[in-house]
Design a protein around this motif. Sequence first.
Motif, mmCIF file in Angstrom:
data_model
loop_
_atom_site.group_PDB
_atom_site.id
_atom_site.type_symbol
_atom_site.label_atom_id
_atom_site.label_comp_id
_atom_site.label_asym_id
_atom_site.label_seq_id
_atom_site.Cartn_x
_atom_site.Cartn_y
_atom_site.Cartn_z
ATOM 1 N N SER A 90 -0.546 -3.538 -19.302
ATOM 2 C CA SER A 90 0.797 -3.399 -18.728
ATOM 3 C C SER A 90 1.859 -3.365 -19.814
ATOM 4 O O SER A 90 1.801 -4.137 -20.769
ATOM 5 C CB SER A 90 1.083 -4.576 -17.793
ATOM 6 O OG SER A 90 2.463 -4.590 -17.468
ATOM 7 N N VAL B 240 4.453 -8.424 -5.213
ATOM 8 C CA VAL B 240 4.226 -7.111 -5.809
ATOM 9 C C VAL B 240 4.367 -6.054 -4.732
ATOM 10 O O VAL B 240 5.109 -5.103 -4.865
ATOM 11 C CB VAL B 240 2.870 -7.031 -6.531
ATOM 12 C CG1 VAL B 240 2.546 -5.598 -6.933
ATOM 13 C CG2 VAL B 240 2.885 -7.916 -7.765
ATOM 14 N N ASP B 241 3.665 -6.246 -3.610
ATOM 15 C CA ASP B 241 3.697 -5.217 -2.574
ATOM 16 C C ASP B 241 3.739 -5.826 -1.182
ATOM 17 O O ASP B 241 3.474 -5.134 -0.219
ATOM 18 C CB ASP B 241 2.508 -4.271 -2.714
ATOM 19 C CG ASP B 241 1.184 -5.026 -2.723
ATOM 20 O OD1 ASP B 241 1.172 -6.229 -2.408
ATOM 21 O OD2 ASP B 241 0.168 -4.407 -3.057
ATOM 22 N N GLY C 94 1.687 -6.474 -12.279
ATOM 23 C CA GLY C 94 1.695 -5.822 -10.966
ATOM 24 C C GLY C 94 1.259 -4.371 -11.093
ATOM 25 O O GLY C 94 1.519 -3.718 -12.099
ATOM 26 N N GLU C 95 0.609 -3.883 -10.063
ATOM 27 C CA GLU C 95 0.035 -2.539 -10.126
ATOM 28 C C GLU C 95 1.112 -1.495 -10.390
ATOM 29 O O GLU C 95 2.034 -1.340 -9.609
ATOM 30 C CB GLU C 95 -0.682 -2.203 -8.827
ATOM 31 C CG GLU C 95 -1.830 -3.126 -8.561
ATOM 32 C CD GLU C 95 -1.734 -3.744 -7.200
ATOM 33 O OE1 GLU C 95 -2.565 -4.602 -6.906
ATOM 34 O OE2 GLU C 95 -0.820 -3.370 -6.460
ATOM 35 N N GLY C 96 0.967 -0.793 -11.478
ATOM 36 C CA GLY C 96 1.881 0.298 -11.813
ATOM 37 C C GLY C 96 3.242 -0.159 -12.295
ATOM 38 O O GLY C 96 4.140 0.664 -12.483
ATOM 39 N N LEU D 236 8.233 -0.055 -7.872
ATOM 40 C CA LEU D 236 7.183 0.676 -7.135
ATOM 41 C C LEU D 236 7.124 2.090 -7.703
ATOM 42 O O LEU D 236 8.072 2.859 -7.551
ATOM 43 C CB LEU D 236 7.520 0.703 -5.638
ATOM 44 C CG LEU D 236 6.625 1.553 -4.722
ATOM 45 C CD1 LEU D 236 5.155 1.175 -4.831
ATOM 46 C CD2 LEU D 236 7.076 1.426 -3.264
ATOM 47 N N TYR E 244 1.411 2.765 -8.902
ATOM 48 C CA TYR E 244 0.913 2.000 -7.746
ATOM 49 C C TYR E 244 0.100 2.905 -6.826
ATOM 50 O O TYR E 244 -0.975 2.523 -6.342
ATOM 51 C CB TYR E 244 2.085 1.375 -6.982
ATOM 52 C CG TYR E 244 1.654 0.517 -5.807
ATOM 53 C CD1 TYR E 244 1.349 -0.824 -5.973
ATOM 54 C CD2 TYR E 244 1.528 1.060 -4.524
ATOM 55 C CE1 TYR E 244 0.937 -1.606 -4.906
ATOM 56 C CE2 TYR E 244 1.116 0.294 -3.459
ATOM 57 C CZ TYR E 244 0.827 -1.035 -3.654
ATOM 58 O OH TYR E 244 0.411 -1.803 -2.588
ATOM 59 N N ASN F 52 -3.977 2.655 -6.049
ATOM 60 C CA ASN F 52 -4.394 2.279 -4.700
ATOM 61 C C ASN F 52 -4.829 3.422 -3.801
ATOM 62 O O ASN F 52 -5.481 3.197 -2.799
ATOM 63 C CB ASN F 52 -3.283 1.482 -4.027
ATOM 64 C CG ASN F 52 -3.120 0.133 -4.684
ATOM 65 O OD1 ASN F 52 -4.087 -0.605 -4.792
ATOM 66 N ND2 ASN F 52 -1.933 -0.160 -5.166
ATOM 67 N N THR G 264 -1.543 3.412 1.334
ATOM 68 C CA THR G 264 -2.025 4.177 0.178
ATOM 69 C C THR G 264 -3.502 4.524 0.355
ATOM 70 O O THR G 264 -3.936 5.599 -0.063
ATOM 71 C CB THR G 264 -1.829 3.399 -1.138
ATOM 72 O OG1 THR G 264 -2.298 2.058 -0.983
ATOM 73 C CG2 THR G 264 -0.362 3.370 -1.545
#
Lengths: 400, 400
Positions: free
Chosen positions: A8, A226-227, A271-273, A387, A391, A395, B306
């Motif tokens: 990251s 995160v989401d 966090g993702e992305g 976001l 992400y 996913n 997603t």
Amino acid sequence: MGKALPRSPLAPAGFPELPEVRGLELGVAEAGTRYRGRLDAMLAVLPEGSAVAGVLTRSATASSDVLGCREVLARGGTGRAAILVSAGNANAFTGKAGDGSVAAIRTGVAGAAGVPEARVLTSATGVIGEPLPHDRILAVLDRLAAGGASWEDAANAIRTTDTFPKGAGGRVGGAALAGIAKGSGMIAPDMATMLAYVFTDAAIRADRLQAMLARQAARTFNRITVDSDTSTSDTLLLAATGMAGPVDEAAFEEALHGVLLDLAHQIVRDGEGATKFVTVRVTGAETEGDAERVARAIADSPLVKTAIAGEDPNWGRVVMAVGKSGARADRDRLAIRFGDVLVASDGWVHPGYREEDAAAHMKGREVTIHVNLGLGRAEATVWTCDLTHGYIDINADYRS
Amino acid sequence: MGKALPRSPLAPAGFPELPEVRGLELGVAEAGTRYRGRLDAMLAVLPEGSAVAGVLTRSATASSDVLGCREVLARGGTGRAAILVSAGNANAFTGKAGDGSVAAIRTGVAGAAGVPEARVLTSATGVIGEPLPHDRILAVLDRLAAGGASWEDAANAIRTTDTFPKGAGGRVGGAALAGIAKGSGMIAPDMATMLAYVFTDAAIRADRLQAMLARQAARTFNRITVDSDTSTSDTLLLAATGMAGPVDEAAFEEALHGVLLDLAHQIVRDGEGATKFVTVRVTGAETEGDAERVARAIADSPLVKTAIAGEDPNWGRVVMAVGKSGARADRDRLAIRFGDVLVASDGWVHPGYREEDAAAHMKGREVTIHVNLGLGRAEATVWTCDLTHGYIDINADYRS
């Protein structure tokens, strides 16, 4: 299992120096339940006199491991204890077979580590809905029980698709405090799982340890997003060996807050992305609950998070999120700042606002959104990330 | 203002044939508050004896227009009435200036259309936080009041970045029922806004019209979600001219449900970046509230959305969403279907499940997720779309 993800851009420079916690033995091994050629199991063995506290997912579809932790924690008390964590398979939604895996591991750990079965806690993270091949964990129990692992090895052993190992620690008087965490990477068809384990050699009664952990989890791990999706397996455990004797508990709780917040922020930074670390601070609310509701509505809003990804100081979307939060708000009393730039006040764009000032703040890695509701004195802060296409890539496009 | 977006792949073949509603006059014009060279204002004038019902955003930062509609609806009663809608500027978060714009437009419409000021409803959609140049609307009031517009013109005049005009209608006995809607396109720094206007020439008392609309909005517009963000301006109005006389009200409500659902589905089909129309059906709940909570948790989950974009029958994420919903659920009683394919039952993957069967269903334009909680007889359905790179493109990368 997806491709390896790049580290990251928000990751810290390296793994921190963490203090030794007296009486705690950490062991790691390669069990191979899913991954090959990497550490994927961790065992923490706690000595006589240890107390353990925990905060677990509120999910109604919690994993077998979480249900097992709940039982152990409900019993309370002090004594030898063990925490076994395996990465690669979440042992979630595996029906009665999942409960059987937990039972088998607890029996095995009890024998290998000389700990009562009723004081063995387990966690699992990874793919969901596949039976956990727990024999592979049982096969490496002797190596796990041999101990001698570093904090960094332990942090690496609990990673799934985390792009860096996560640790934080400090000292309170003569006592040490140190912890590790994992999250929120993901392997399709997995869900992100937040796991964290914090240890101290301070002597603190189990009920007070639990109360402190609950209070500080509410202000740290429960204030990151995160989401907005909640794992079936989220687990935060705090164990105290007592070997450094009593400490000033107020100072301890403050240090605990710092360690939990540091670990929680590291999870957001992975966090993702994620390309931006975002602090959402809400002040001037009538109650702390209202402040948290507004901060969370902003931090969870896909429209706010995509605007941040686009480096767009889109205060209209912040107004929208305030409005949908369910908290009391008055359009004509709101003030909104991006960084130090006052964007809106008194229900409209601030007369001196120049978009280029706010846009400059949005270009940084660290973005702060501050909303003053102008109604009272309560406040709350929630941390999140942007976001991005990353992400969606992680996913939607990656398949196991 | 962003680039023009391509027509949604989920759009219907064309605009439907809609019946004439006796007594209703529709007018359209190019006011140019923001857009150039396209229709952007619509006026509906309703004759003596008309009743108007409405359902408005619950946002605490609602726009001046929404506040104005609330006042008009609270007065109730029947008589001449007018609805003016302009596209391009939301007149939201514009402080007292926004209230002034609404007042000026109401005075102007009252004069041009021969309607009491207290019965003029207005809506605005588009950019937020910029003063509405309402003089441009006042300048085209004569043209708007001249009437003669088609349903399709009216549907086009209320679009922002919608990729197709939205209409639906039907007949109940001797009465006509027809409506138009816009949503959920977006122009940075705008937020999506859902607007819908439905008309009938049936004679129905205002209080009963309002009760029907509230009931049916709850089962249609309030059961769609694109990204879980709530606009400051959402407005649904239903007007009855009474010129076709009384109707069977049960039949009318059923027809109303059909029209509202059709319009609501069209909004989902125009969801930002949407490539799949998704039906989330939850059965076997203890209460309808629990069923709706679970359906909404699934439909709002970025991880579920997603996965659908990636055509991945990721039932683990569905289990996660059930767990986080807050509704009562029991892991060991859940059954999950993608289309007709039984994926999971009794707390684990179904013995006969073959991933290729579910994957085939996920490749279609229409995806159905059915969760049976196995606890009771209540059910609910929520409609949504997938979360794709297109959503990020529209909301992060495009700038006004």
